[in-house]
Design a protein around this motif. Structure first.
Motif, PDB file in Angstrom:
ATOM      1  N   PHE A 103       0.847  -1.189   0.000  1.00 31.68           N
ATOM      2  CA  PHE A 103       0.000   0.000   0.000  1.00 31.68           C
ATOM      3  C   PHE A 103       0.878   1.234   0.000  1.00 31.68           C
ATOM      4  O   PHE A 103       1.818   1.348   0.790  1.00 31.68           O
ATOM      5  CB  PHE A 103      -0.921   0.029   1.215  1.00 31.68           C
ATOM      6  N   ALA A 104       0.584   2.164  -0.922  1.00 32.21           N
ATOM      7  CA  ALA A 104       1.320   3.423  -1.011  1.00 32.21           C
ATOM      8  C   ALA A 104       0.311   4.548  -1.159  1.00 32.21           C
ATOM      9  O   ALA A 104      -0.653   4.436  -1.921  1.00 32.21           O
ATOM     10  CB  ALA A 104       2.286   3.407  -2.193  1.00 32.21           C
ATOM     11  N   PHE A 105       0.560   5.639  -0.435  1.00 32.86           N
ATOM     12  CA  PHE A 105      -0.424   6.725  -0.441  1.00 32.86           C
ATOM     13  C   PHE A 105       0.255   8.063  -0.210  1.00 32.86           C
ATOM     14  O   PHE A 105       1.219   8.177   0.550  1.00 32.86           O
ATOM     15  CB  PHE A 105      -1.472   6.490   0.654  1.00 32.86           C
ATOM     16  N   GLN A 106      -0.272   9.099  -0.893  1.00 28.44           N
ATOM     17  CA  GLN A 106       0.165  10.468  -0.672  1.00 28.44           C
ATOM     18  C   GLN A 106      -1.057  11.338  -0.419  1.00 28.44           C
ATOM     19  O   GLN A 106      -2.001  11.354  -1.209  1.00 28.44           O
ATOM     20  CB  GLN A 106       0.911  11.011  -1.888  1.00 28.44           C
ATOM     21  N   GLY A 107      -1.053  12.061   0.693  1.00 30.62           N
ATOM     22  CA  GLY A 107      -2.168  12.945   1.011  1.00 30.62           C
ATOM     23  C   GLY A 107      -2.314  13.115   2.506  1.00 30.62           C
ATOM     24  O   GLY A 107      -1.944  12.238   3.289  1.00 30.62           O
ATOM     25  N   ASP A 108      -2.877  14.246   2.902  1.00 33.29           N
ATOM     26  CA  ASP A 108      -3.020  14.553   4.329  1.00 33.29           C
ATOM     27  C   ASP A 108      -4.466  14.512   4.822  1.00 33.29           C
ATOM     28  O   ASP A 108      -4.712  14.283   5.998  1.00 33.29           O
ATOM     29  CB  ASP A 108      -2.444  15.946   4.627  1.00 33.29           C
ATOM     30  N   LYS A 109      -5.429  14.739   3.930  1.00 31.73           N
ATOM     31  CA  LYS A 109      -6.807  14.930   4.366  1.00 31.73           C
ATOM     32  C   LYS A 109      -7.698  13.717   4.109  1.00 31.73           C
ATOM     33  O   LYS A 109      -8.895  13.757   4.387  1.00 31.73           O
ATOM     34  CB  LYS A 109      -7.401  16.152   3.665  1.00 31.73           C
ATOM     35  N   THR A 110      -7.159  12.661   3.599  1.00 28.54           N
ATOM     36  CA  THR A 110      -7.957  11.495   3.231  1.00 28.54           C
ATOM     37  C   THR A 110      -8.057  10.514   4.391  1.00 28.54           C
ATOM     38  O   THR A 110      -7.051  10.171   5.025  1.00 28.54           O
ATOM     39  CB  THR A 110      -7.347  10.777   2.016  1.00 28.54           C
ATOM     40  N   GLN A 111      -9.264  10.043   4.641  1.00 23.90           N
ATOM     41  CA  GLN A 111      -9.474   9.014   5.657  1.00 23.90           C
ATOM     42  C   GLN A 111      -9.160   7.650   5.053  1.00 23.90           C
ATOM     43  O   GLN A 111      -9.602   7.333   3.948  1.00 23.90           O
ATOM     44  CB  GLN A 111     -10.927   9.046   6.146  1.00 23.90           C
ATOM     45  N   LEU A 112      -8.410   6.861   5.790  1.00 22.46           N
ATOM     46  CA  LEU A 112      -7.997   5.546   5.291  1.00 22.46           C
ATOM     47  C   LEU A 112      -8.691   4.444   6.066  1.00 22.46           C
ATOM     48  O   LEU A 112      -8.553   4.360   7.292  1.00 22.46           O
ATOM     49  CB  LEU A 112      -6.478   5.382   5.408  1.00 22.46           C
ATOM     50  N   GLN A 113      -9.433   3.615   5.357  1.00 23.46           N
ATOM     51  CA  GLN A 113     -10.038   2.412   5.924  1.00 23.46           C
ATOM     52  C   GLN A 113      -9.499   1.240   5.120  1.00 23.46           C
ATOM     53  O   GLN A 113     -10.035   0.874   4.077  1.00 23.46           O
ATOM     54  CB  GLN A 113     -11.562   2.487   5.859  1.00 23.46           C
ATOM     55  N   LEU A 114      -8.401   0.666   5.613  1.00 26.01           N
ATOM     56  CA  LEU A 114      -7.659  -0.320   4.838  1.00 26.01           C
ATOM     57  C   LEU A 114      -8.112  -1.752   5.071  1.00 26.01           C
ATOM     58  O   LEU A 114      -7.550  -2.687   4.499  1.00 26.01           O
ATOM     59  CB  LEU A 114      -6.164  -0.196   5.132  1.00 26.01           C
ATOM     60  N   GLY A 115      -9.116  -1.941   5.925  1.00 23.30           N
ATOM     61  CA  GLY A 115      -9.593  -3.298   6.166  1.00 23.30           C
ATOM     62  C   GLY A 115      -8.579  -4.114   6.936  1.00 23.30           C
ATOM     63  O   GLY A 115      -7.910  -3.632   7.854  1.00 23.30           O
ATOM     64  N   GLU A 116      -8.419  -5.363   6.532  1.00 22.53           N
ATOM     65  CA  GLU A 116      -7.473  -6.258   7.197  1.00 22.53           C
ATOM     66  C   GLU A 116      -6.046  -5.852   6.854  1.00 22.53           C
ATOM     67  O   GLU A 116      -5.637  -5.868   5.689  1.00 22.53           O
ATOM     68  CB  GLU A 116      -7.721  -7.705   6.748  1.00 22.53           C
ATOM     69  N   THR A 117      -5.270  -5.445   7.854  1.00 23.34           N
ATOM     70  CA  THR A 117      -3.916  -4.934   7.608  1.00 23.34           C
ATOM     71  C   THR A 117      -2.814  -5.911   8.010  1.00 23.34           C
ATOM     72  O   THR A 117      -1.636  -5.603   7.830  1.00 23.34           O
ATOM     73  CB  THR A 117      -3.707  -3.619   8.374  1.00 23.34           C
ATOM     74  N   LEU A 118      -3.166  -7.060   8.535  1.00 17.33           N
ATOM     75  CA  LEU A 118      -2.142  -7.997   8.993  1.00 17.33           C
ATOM     76  C   LEU A 118      -1.260  -8.493   7.857  1.00 17.33           C
ATOM     77  O   LEU A 118      -0.096  -8.848   8.073  1.00 17.33           O
ATOM     78  CB  LEU A 118      -2.795  -9.190   9.704  1.00 17.33           C
ATOM     79  N   GLN A 119      -1.824  -8.529   6.631  1.00 19.98           N
ATOM     80  CA  GLN A 119      -1.057  -9.063   5.504  1.00 19.98           C
ATOM     81  C   GLN A 119      -0.208  -8.002   4.804  1.00 19.98           C
ATOM     82  O   GLN A 119       0.554  -8.321   3.896  1.00 19.98           O
ATOM     83  CB  GLN A 119      -1.998  -9.726   4.472  1.00 19.98           C
ATOM     84  N   ILE A 120      -0.303  -6.736   5.204  1.00 15.11           N
ATOM     85  CA  ILE A 120       0.477  -5.680   4.552  1.00 15.11           C
ATOM     86  C   ILE A 120       1.958  -5.827   4.915  1.00 15.11           C
ATOM     87  O   ILE A 120       2.333  -5.817   6.075  1.00 15.11           O
ATOM     88  CB  ILE A 120      -0.043  -4.285   4.943  1.00 15.11           C
ATOM     89  N   LYS A 121       2.789  -5.950   3.884  1.00 11.35           N
ATOM     90  CA  LYS A 121       4.225  -6.128   4.074  1.00 11.35           C
ATOM     91  C   LYS A 121       5.047  -4.931   3.611  1.00 11.35           C
ATOM     92  O   LYS A 121       6.199  -4.777   4.035  1.00 11.35           O
ATOM     93  CB  LYS A 121       4.687  -7.390   3.324  1.00 11.35           C
ATOM     94  N   SER A 122       4.476  -4.112   2.730  1.00  6.87           N
ATOM     95  CA  SER A 122       5.194  -2.943   2.233  1.00  6.87           C
ATOM     96  C   SER A 122       4.277  -1.729   2.324  1.00  6.87           C
ATOM     97  O   SER A 122       3.172  -1.735   1.800  1.00  6.87           O
ATOM     98  CB  SER A 122       5.627  -3.163   0.777  1.00  6.87           C
ATOM     99  N   LEU A 123       4.746  -0.684   3.002  1.00  9.34           N
ATOM    100  CA  LEU A 123       3.947   0.525   3.197  1.00  9.34           C
ATOM    101  C   LEU A 123       4.779   1.744   2.833  1.00  9.34           C
ATOM    102  O   LEU A 123       5.911   1.905   3.300  1.00  9.34           O
ATOM    103  CB  LEU A 123       3.493   0.632   4.649  1.00  9.34           C
ATOM    104  N   CYS A 124       4.202   2.603   1.985  1.00  8.54           N
ATOM    105  CA  CYS A 124       4.828   3.870   1.631  1.00  8.54           C
ATOM    106  C   CYS A 124       3.816   4.976   1.895  1.00  8.54           C
ATOM    107  O   CYS A 124       2.724   4.971   1.329  1.00  8.54           O
ATOM    108  CB  CYS A 124       5.257   3.875   0.166  1.00  8.54           C
TER     109      CYS A 124
END
Length: 519
Positions: A292-313
């Motif tokens: 998962f990669a994201f750019q922004g300050d005002k956006t609400q993030l609902q990423l669901g199940e996050t246990l499987q996330i291995k790379s975050l930017c």
């Protein structure tokens, strides 16, 4: 048989053909009754497979399938040249599978003519080539329009797509460089089975309005949209019918307010969203997203199940503090973490929670910062016992931190256990801030596994003297920034270099000399 073997075989066969021709010429009557076809002079893009211009160079010992395989691996300009000198390649050129059209691939020099002339040459050359292409066998089509785009360009683009987008095409890349080009991508081209084979679709700077009549892109695994005018409902319609999708990347699409990723996308593993200013919510229900990669300050993030996330930017203000405080508990399986922030609290928190799987960490503090305690970033390192690489970018302007030269005594240290996995550390835009010197010294003293330390004080992030660099000169720097780079080098030589163990390779990059001429 590998590609190199095929090319060697082709070279051997060409030498044999040349020898046969020499023998025939030696045996031919001297009155010139046997005429040899000559190669046409000019650009290979003008020689796009016209049989009247092809020299009689045959390669009889290779099967047609092998010839087409060799031809398909050639860059487009080389493939065009081969078709100009060999009838064996001429037939495969007319169904060449990889078509890549840009100013570079067509050999157009933007400095040699005006914008209108350049645009005219681009359109005429591509039109000339595609009208002589059979339209059969195209696997990859890439069109990159650098020239001025106008309403005339829409007609050309539509005609080219009609020729090349047929059942069997796998990659389609349309990039319009001109900002806000008024091109409406014809979605009807992807219906009636023509889009069923597409695996990669990249659209840039155009309008794209898929509807339920599109029927979906059943083979689509990668979708990249950049500066595309598409609504959230249109994107949702496309996503709900692209069940094979694995990678979704959206950049600067300012008509999307709410991005909902449906749970139907069971194969989706990579989700990247950058610069969508009007985006208020990302709601991910796809169960297997690990990148998962994201750019922004005002956006609400609902990423669901996050246990499987291995790379975050994350490019988000205040996220250095937030990530250290919350991520170990909600994303415990992170292996790679990259954070860029332009606004932070004065330090990173020291907590007991750990990133047990984290191996690669990148932190960028870029912008106009107040005083920041860089030594507190050591808490990230010791919270990640498996960490192997650490990159820190401190490209800041008008620094308010205390300089090491103002208070050289009493360098702080942190009482932490030794780190046994960290091998590579790089600090970019190194400056003479005391807490940054303290962090660097602390890493050297407490890391037993360190192999290389790179301290880049150039203050630009890249240099014109870098091998392979295409920039003629580094971007200009203010005098204060340039001088701070030299103070950073002096701090390295005086306070850090004497502490570097013999087992660690130290690389120091000084400010580029091209800046000294500007001062």
């Amino acid at each position: 048989m590998g590609m190199l073997d095929l090319m060697r075989l082709m070279s051997i066969q060409r030498q044999r053909d040349q020898e046969r021709r020499r023998r025939r010429q030696a045996q031919a009557p001297r009155d010139g009754s046997i005429a040899l076809r000559a190669k046409r002079k000019g650009s290979p893009c003008q020689q796009d497979g016209d049989s009247q211009g092809a020299a009689d160079i045959e390669i009889p010992s290779l099967s047609e399938d092998i010839l087409r395989l060799i031809h398909s691996f050639m860059p487009m300009r080389d493939a065009a040249r081969a078709a100009c000198v060999s009838h064996s390649f001429l037939s495969s050129w007319r169904c060449h599978p990889n078509l890549n059209f840009s100013n570079e691939t067509l050999g157009l020099n933007k400095n040699a003519c005006g914008k209108e002339e350049l645009a005219g040459l681009f359109y005429s050359k591509v039109d000339h080539i595609l009208k002589r292409h059979s339209g059969i066998g195209v696997k990859k089509l890439k069109i990159q329009v650098h020239s001025d785009y106008s309403g005339k360009g829409s007609s050309y683009l539509n005609n080219w797509l009609q020729i090349a987008v047929k059942p069997g095409i796998e990659e389609l890349i349309i990039t319009l460089i001109q900002y806000q080009a008024k091109y409406n991508f014809p979605c009807s081209l992807l219906s009636n089975g023509s889009g069923d084979s597409i695996q990669y679709l990249h659209l840039s700077n155009c309008s794209f309005h898929p509807t339920v009549t599109l029927g979906g892109l059943r083979s689509l695994t990668r979708l990249h949209l950049c500066l595309v005018r598409i609504t959230e409902n249109e994107l949702g319609c496309l996503l709900s019918h692209s069940l094979a999708l694995e990678q979704l990347e959206i950049r600067y699409c300012d008509r999307i307010v709410c991005l909902k990723v449906p749970c139907l996308l069971q194969h989706l593993i990579s989700l990247k969203v950058f610069g969508c200013d009007k985006l208020k919510l990302i709601e991910n229900e796809a169960p297997n997203v690990s990148i998962f990669a994201f750019q922004g300050d005002k956006t609400q993030l609902q990423l669901g199940e996050t246990l499987q996330i291995k790379s975050l930017c994350m490019v988000r203000s205040g996220y250095v503090y937030h990530a250290r405080a919350e991520l170990p508990s909600i994303m415990p399986n992170l292996e790679s973490l990259a954070i860029q922030s332009c606004k932070e609290t004065a330090f990173a928190p020291k907590l007991c929670s750990k990133f047990l799987c984290l191996r690669h960490l990148s932190i960028a503090l870029i912008g106009f910062f107040p005083a920041y305690d860089y030594l507190s970033l050591a808490s990230y390192i010791y919270a990640a016992p498996s960490l192997e690489t650490f990159d820190l970018n401190v490209m800041q302007r008008y620094v308010q931190n205390v300089s090491i030269f103002a208070h050289p005594a009493d360098l702080r240290s942190m009482r932490e256990e030794q780190h046994h996995s960290l091998k590579s550390v790089r600090i970019t835009s190194f400056i003479s801030v005391k807490s940054l010197v303290e962090l660097t010294c602390h890493i050297l003293e407490s890391t037993t596994s360190l192999e290389c330390l790179t301290l880049d004080a150039s203050q630009t992030g890249f240099r014109c003297t870098t091998p392979g660099s295409k920039i003629g000169k580094c971007p200009p720097l203010d005098r204060d920034i340039f001088m701070e780079g030299h103070r950073g080098v002096l701090a390295i030589r005086r306070y850090i270099q004497p502490r570097v163990p013999s087992t660690v390779k130290l690389t120091v990059l000084e400010p580029c000399s091209c800046h000294s001429t500007e001062l």
